[in-house]
Scaffold this motif. Structure first.
Motif, PDB file in Angstrom:
ATOM      1  N   GLU A  89       0.834  -1.210   0.000  1.00 57.54           N
ATOM      2  CA  GLU A  89       0.000   0.000   0.000  1.00 57.54           C
ATOM      3  C   GLU A  89       0.867   1.257   0.000  1.00 57.54           C
ATOM      4  N   ALA A  90       1.991   1.213   0.720  1.00 59.52           N
ATOM      5  CA  ALA A  90       2.886   2.367   0.749  1.00 59.52           C
ATOM      6  C   ALA A  90       3.509   2.605  -0.628  1.00 59.52           C
ATOM      7  N   GLU A  91       3.830   1.532  -1.345  1.00 59.55           N
ATOM      8  CA  GLU A  91       4.369   1.697  -2.699  1.00 59.55           C
ATOM      9  C   GLU A  91       3.320   2.287  -3.632  1.00 59.55           C
ATOM     10  N   ILE A  92       2.090   1.814  -3.525  1.00 65.87           N
ATOM     11  CA  ILE A  92       1.013   2.340  -4.370  1.00 65.87           C
ATOM     12  C   ILE A  92       0.820   3.830  -4.138  1.00 65.87           C
ATOM     13  N   LYS A  93       0.890   4.239  -2.881  1.00 61.07           N
ATOM     14  CA  LYS A  93       0.724   5.649  -2.551  1.00 61.07           C
ATOM     15  C   LYS A  93       1.886   6.478  -3.091  1.00 61.07           C
ATOM     16  N   ALA A  94       3.096   5.901  -3.077  1.00 60.98           N
ATOM     17  CA  ALA A  94       4.277   6.635  -3.504  1.00 60.98           C
ATOM     18  C   ALA A  94       4.458   6.667  -5.019  1.00 60.98           C
ATOM     19  N   GLU A  95       3.742   5.806  -5.746  1.00 60.36           N
ATOM     20  CA  GLU A  95       3.916   5.701  -7.202  1.00 60.36           C
ATOM     21  C   GLU A  95       2.576   5.886  -7.926  1.00 60.36           C
ATOM     22  N   PRO A  96       1.988   7.082  -7.889  1.00 61.37           N
ATOM     23  CA  PRO A  96       0.679   7.293  -8.523  1.00 61.37           C
ATOM     24  C   PRO A  96       0.706   7.123 -10.042  1.00 61.37           C
ATOM     25  N   ASP A  97       1.845   7.362 -10.668  1.00 64.95           N
ATOM     26  CA  ASP A  97       1.921   7.193 -12.120  1.00 64.95           C
ATOM     27  C   ASP A  97       1.760   5.740 -12.536  1.00 64.95           C
ATOM     28  N   ASP A  98       2.189   4.828 -11.680  1.00 62.61           N
ATOM     29  CA  ASP A  98       2.093   3.401 -11.991  1.00 62.61           C
ATOM     30  C   ASP A  98       0.756   2.810 -11.549  1.00 62.61           C
ATOM     31  N   TYR A  99       0.226   3.295 -10.409  1.00 64.77           N
ATOM     32  CA  TYR A  99      -0.945   2.658  -9.822  1.00 64.77           C
ATOM     33  C   TYR A  99      -2.213   3.518  -9.882  1.00 64.77           C
ATOM     34  N   GLY A 100      -2.119   4.699 -10.449  1.00 63.50           N
ATOM     35  CA  GLY A 100      -3.308   5.536 -10.579  1.00 63.50           C
ATOM     36  C   GLY A 100      -4.279   4.975 -11.601  1.00 63.50           C
ATOM     37  N   SER A 101      -5.392   5.661 -11.809  1.00 66.70           N
ATOM     38  CA  SER A 101      -6.453   5.164 -12.694  1.00 66.70           C
ATOM     39  C   SER A 101      -5.975   4.948 -14.121  1.00 66.70           C
ATOM     40  N   LYS A 102      -4.926   5.680 -14.534  1.00 64.01           N
ATOM     41  CA  LYS A 102      -4.383   5.536 -15.878  1.00 64.01           C
ATOM     42  C   LYS A 102      -3.022   4.833 -15.878  1.00 64.01           C
ATOM     43  N   THR A 108      -4.264  -3.372  -9.722  1.00 64.73           N
ATOM     44  CA  THR A 108      -3.684  -3.937  -8.495  1.00 64.73           C
ATOM     45  C   THR A 108      -4.290  -3.297  -7.254  1.00 64.73           C
ATOM     46  N   VAL A 109      -4.668  -2.030  -7.356  1.00 64.73           N
ATOM     47  CA  VAL A 109      -5.146  -1.277  -6.197  1.00 64.73           C
ATOM     48  C   VAL A 109      -6.417  -1.901  -5.624  1.00 64.73           C
ATOM     49  N   ASP A 110      -7.407  -2.141  -6.465  1.00 69.32           N
ATOM     50  CA  ASP A 110      -8.667  -2.706  -5.978  1.00 69.32           C
ATOM     51  C   ASP A 110      -8.468  -4.126  -5.466  1.00 69.32           C
ATOM     52  N   ARG A 111      -7.645  -4.893  -6.151  1.00 66.79           N
ATOM     53  CA  ARG A 111      -7.433  -6.280  -5.724  1.00 66.79           C
ATOM     54  C   ARG A 111      -6.715  -6.363  -4.381  1.00 66.79           C
ATOM     55  N   LEU A 112      -5.864  -5.370  -4.094  1.00 69.01           N
ATOM     56  CA  LEU A 112      -5.130  -5.416  -2.836  1.00 69.01           C
ATOM     57  C   LEU A 112      -6.061  -5.308  -1.642  1.00 69.01           C
ATOM     58  N   LYS A 113      -7.228  -4.695  -1.826  1.00 66.81           N
ATOM     59  CA  LYS A 113      -8.197  -4.605  -0.743  1.00 66.81           C
ATOM     60  C   LYS A 113      -8.661  -5.979  -0.285  1.00 66.81           C
ATOM     61  N   ASP A 114      -8.612  -6.958  -1.203  1.00 62.36           N
ATOM     62  CA  ASP A 114      -9.037  -8.309  -0.849  1.00 62.36           C
ATOM     63  C   ASP A 114      -7.991  -9.052  -0.021  1.00 62.36           C
ATOM     64  N   CYS A 115      -6.835  -8.432   0.190  1.00 61.55           N
ATOM     65  CA  CYS A 115      -5.824  -9.058   1.048  1.00 61.55           C
ATOM     66  C   CYS A 115      -6.124  -8.827   2.527  1.00 61.55           C
ATOM     67  N   ARG A 116      -7.039  -7.893   2.815  1.00 62.78           N
ATOM     68  CA  ARG A 116      -7.410  -7.598   4.191  1.00 62.78           C
ATOM     69  C   ARG A 116      -8.462  -8.588   4.685  1.00 62.78           C
ATOM     70  N   ALA A 117      -8.699  -8.556   5.983  1.00 63.37           N
ATOM     71  CA  ALA A 117      -9.680  -9.449   6.593  1.00 63.37           C
ATOM     72  C   ALA A 117     -11.042  -9.251   5.950  1.00 63.37           C
ATOM     73  N   GLY A 118     -11.703 -10.352   5.627  1.00 58.14           N
ATOM     74  CA  GLY A 118     -13.015 -10.304   4.999  1.00 58.14           C
ATOM     75  C   GLY A 118     -12.975 -10.218   3.495  1.00 58.14           C
ATOM     76  N   GLY A 119     -11.799 -10.064   2.909  1.00 57.47           N
ATOM     77  CA  GLY A 119     -11.682  -9.978   1.462  1.00 57.47           C
ATOM     78  C   GLY A 119     -11.615 -11.351   0.815  1.00 57.47           C
ATOM     79  N   ASP A 120     -11.712 -11.364  -0.502  1.00 59.81           N
ATOM     80  CA  ASP A 120     -11.624 -12.604  -1.268  1.00 59.81           C
ATOM     81  C   ASP A 120     -10.146 -12.911  -1.498  1.00 59.81           C
ATOM     82  N   LYS A 121      -9.599 -13.854  -0.744  1.00 59.34           N
ATOM     83  CA  LYS A 121      -8.179 -14.154  -0.803  1.00 59.34           C
ATOM     84  C   LYS A 121      -7.740 -14.615  -2.197  1.00 59.34           C
ATOM     85  N   ALA A 122      -8.661 -15.164  -2.956  1.00 60.22           N
ATOM     86  CA  ALA A 122      -8.312 -15.621  -4.301  1.00 60.22           C
ATOM     87  C   ALA A 122      -7.986 -14.448  -5.222  1.00 60.22           C
ATOM     88  N   ARG A 123      -8.486 -13.277  -4.890  1.00 59.03           N
ATOM     89  CA  ARG A 123      -8.231 -12.082  -5.697  1.00 59.03           C
ATOM     90  C   ARG A 123      -7.028 -11.278  -5.198  1.00 59.03           C
TER      91      ARG A 123
END
Length: 264
Positions: A89-102, A108-123
């Motif tokens: 998450e810290a890398e995503i925040k530091a590299e908006p050109d790579d992980y921003g909407s364009k 990767t950003v949306d899928r990383l949310k599934d790494c937290r508790a309650g998320g879909d681990k397969a994603r």
């Protein structure tokens, strides 16, 4: 690139050679035999001695990465207590050109949310973290891998701890076939442009740069594949760097082998 003979032809040649050797041995009564005249050693021929040396590399390539990760604390200086998801998450925040909407890796950003508790681990794009001393200071370092969606690339990162700060000492994105740890070396295997071949890049710790630098980049024959209809030049440039320090030899361990690495 020279065409390769099919494995069946090579295997047949080996079998014929073995049978010939066996037949010769059956009729051999022992004793010494001459191996023939010894070839005269020839020194390498230096080509184009008047060629003007290149003053700069043909391809720009960052031979090392060293970045202090902002926003991440290391409780007690123990890297095992660092949250791997928070590191990505810290890398995503530091590299908006790579992980921003364009950005190239925006999914990767949306899928990383599934790494937290309650998320879909397969994603979840984050792979299992591995811990091993790669810097030689006697303390474990952290090796992370995570998929870079929507591409077929995988990010490979190595982190160490210095004065209670998390420091990234390797960052590489590539299409990955596999990653291995061998002693204090990290080896990446990537597909080549011709089937039956692959790239292998070895990264080792450089005390001078205080980062992981690549010490070897190979283009290896790994099995049978299609024969090219015309000579094919690899699209991935050969990379070179200053000689890296030698590392102690140790059995290699794949990052998919859970028995070879500790986890928190």
């Amino acid at each position: 690139m020279p065409a390769r003979r099919p494995a069946r032809t090579a295997l047949t040649a080996v079998l014929v050679a073995l049978l010939s050797a066996t037949a010769a041995a059956c009729g051999d009564r022992g004793g010494l035999r001459a191996a023939g005249p010894t070839q005269t050693a020839v020194s390498p021929a230096k080509l184009w001695p008047d060629l003007r040396p290149a003053s700069s590399p043909a391809y720009p390539y960052a031979v090392s990465t060293r970045v202090v990760v902002k926003g991440i604390t290391v409780p007690g200086g123990d890297i095992h207590k660092v949250d791997p998801v928070a590191v990505v998450e810290a890398e995503i925040k530091a590299e908006p050109d790579d992980y921003g909407s364009k950005g190239a890796y925006h999914a990767t950003v949306d899928r990383l949310k599934d790494c937290r508790a309650g998320g879909d681990k397969a994603r979840c794009p984050l792979l299992k973290p591995y811990y091993r001393d790669l810097t030689g200071d006697g303390r474990d370092d952290l090796t992370l891998g995570f998929r870079l969606y929507p591409t077929n690339q995988t990010g490979v990162r190595v982190y160490t701890v210095e004065k209670h700060r998390l420091v990234q000492v390797l960052a590489d994105n590539d299409a990955i076939l596999g990653v291995e740890l061998a002693g204090r070396s990290l080896i990446e295997r990537s597909p080549a442009d011709i089937s039956g071949y692959e790239y292998r890049t070895t990264w080792v710790w450089d005390p001078g740069q205080r980062a992981m630098v690549f010490s070897r980049d190979e283009y290896l024959h790994t099995g049978d594949g299609r024969k090219p209809t015309k000579p094919t030049k690899p699209t991935k440039p050969t990379r070179s760097a200053s000689p890296a320090p030698s590392t102690s030899a140790a059995p290699s361990s794949s990052l998919s082998d859970t028995s070879s690495a500790s986890t928190p």
